[in-house]
Design an enzyme around this catalytic site. Structure first.
Site, PDB file in Angstrom:
ATOM      1  N   ASP A   1       0.849  -1.191   0.000  1.00 57.85           N
ATOM      2  CA  ASP A   1       0.000   0.000   0.000  1.00 57.85           C
ATOM      3  C   ASP A   1       0.889   1.248   0.000  1.00 57.85           C
ATOM      4  OD1 ASP A   1      -1.879   2.008   0.437  1.00 57.85           O
ATOM      5  OD2 ASP A   1      -3.098   0.754   1.743  1.00 57.85           O
TER       6      ASP A   1
ATOM      7  N   HIS B   1      -0.348   4.498   0.079  1.00 51.81           N
ATOM      8  CA  HIS B   1      -1.069   5.668   0.582  1.00 51.81           C
ATOM      9  C   HIS B   1      -0.493   6.087   1.938  1.00 51.81           C
ATOM     10  CE1 HIS B   1      -3.943   3.777  -2.219  1.00 51.81           C
ATOM     11  NE2 HIS B   1      -4.328   5.007  -2.461  1.00 51.81           N
TER      12      HIS B   1
ATOM     13  N   SER C   1      -4.003  -5.116   0.725  1.00 51.82           N
ATOM     14  CA  SER C   1      -2.852  -5.041   1.636  1.00 51.82           C
ATOM     15  C   SER C   1      -3.228  -5.379   3.081  1.00 51.82           C
ATOM     16  CB  SER C   1      -2.222  -3.640   1.593  1.00 51.82           C
ATOM     17  OG  SER C   1      -3.069  -2.681   2.208  1.00 51.82           O
TER      18      SER C   1
END
Length: 211
Positions: free
Chosen positions: A97, A99, A150
């Site tokens: 991931d 982000h 994830s």
């Protein structure tokens, strides 16, 4: 010390004004710890307003950035005085991931509330979380995920902590858009937070910080 001015500028996210007020308070002889305590009170107001949906992420981010800049002014003085943070908290976005905006807001909110934050960034492997916990002595790990693919990495990290015998000494909290309390319970996480103020609250509970 202009306590009202410090709080108001922090809540409004006025970074330059806040830093000026902090420098002014130091010049007037106020202690770095007393100034930090006032800013922590201001960040608590920010957290409360966010949870009541009176303000939103952009406003929280401005306040957190202002807090970070002002805290940077105080850190060298706090270090010399022997003042210690409440404890260390490791945060990171799990493997797979990329982000990190929400996770970074959590980190800034934690720092603004008196914690030392070790931000591992994004796409962090379970082994890295465990290794950092061992090296740093941190007692709290915050795992973030914004994509469902994830999320299994959260379970892997918790399982690895157990394998290494750290599950009794390191608390794990999880969060992110697709993460729920039910999921947190299913993977054996110690806590779940759906926003940054909630993560701060959990960290305080784990480290038994007086509310």
């Amino acid at each position: 010390m202009d306590e009202r001015g410090i709080k108001d500028s922090l809540i409004a996210g006025e970074q330059e004004r806040l830093c000026e007020l902090v420098r002014g308070a130091l010049e007037d002889g106020d202690s770095a710890k007393a100034i930090l305590d006032v800013m922590i009170e201001g960040m608590s107001v920010v957290g409360d307003r966010f949870q009541r949906k009176e303000i939103f992420i952009p406003e929280v981010l401005l306040s957190a950035r202002a807090m970070t800049s002002a805290t940077d002014i105080l850190k060298p003085i706090l270090a010399k005085s022997g003042s210690k943070p409440f404890g260390k908290v490791i945060i990171g976005t799990v493997l797979g991931d990329l982000h990190d905006i929400g996770k970074n807001i959590v980190g800034m909110m934690l720092e603004g509330n008196g914690f030392e934050v070790i931000n591992l960034g994004r796409d962090v492997a379970p082994e890295k979380f465990v290794e950092t916990a061992k090296e740093s002595g941190a007692r709290v790990i915050g795992l973030s995920s914004l994509v469902t693919t994830s999320m299994p990495q959260m379970r892997r990290t918790i399982d690895l902590l157990r394998q290494e015998g750290l599950d009794g000494s390191v608390a794990v909290m999880v969060g992110g858009a697709p993460v729920t309390q039910e999921f947190a319970d299913s993977i054996g996480a110690d806590g779940y937070a759906d926003d940054a103020p909630g993560a701060v609250q959990k960290a305080k509970e784990f480290l038994q910080v007086e509310q």
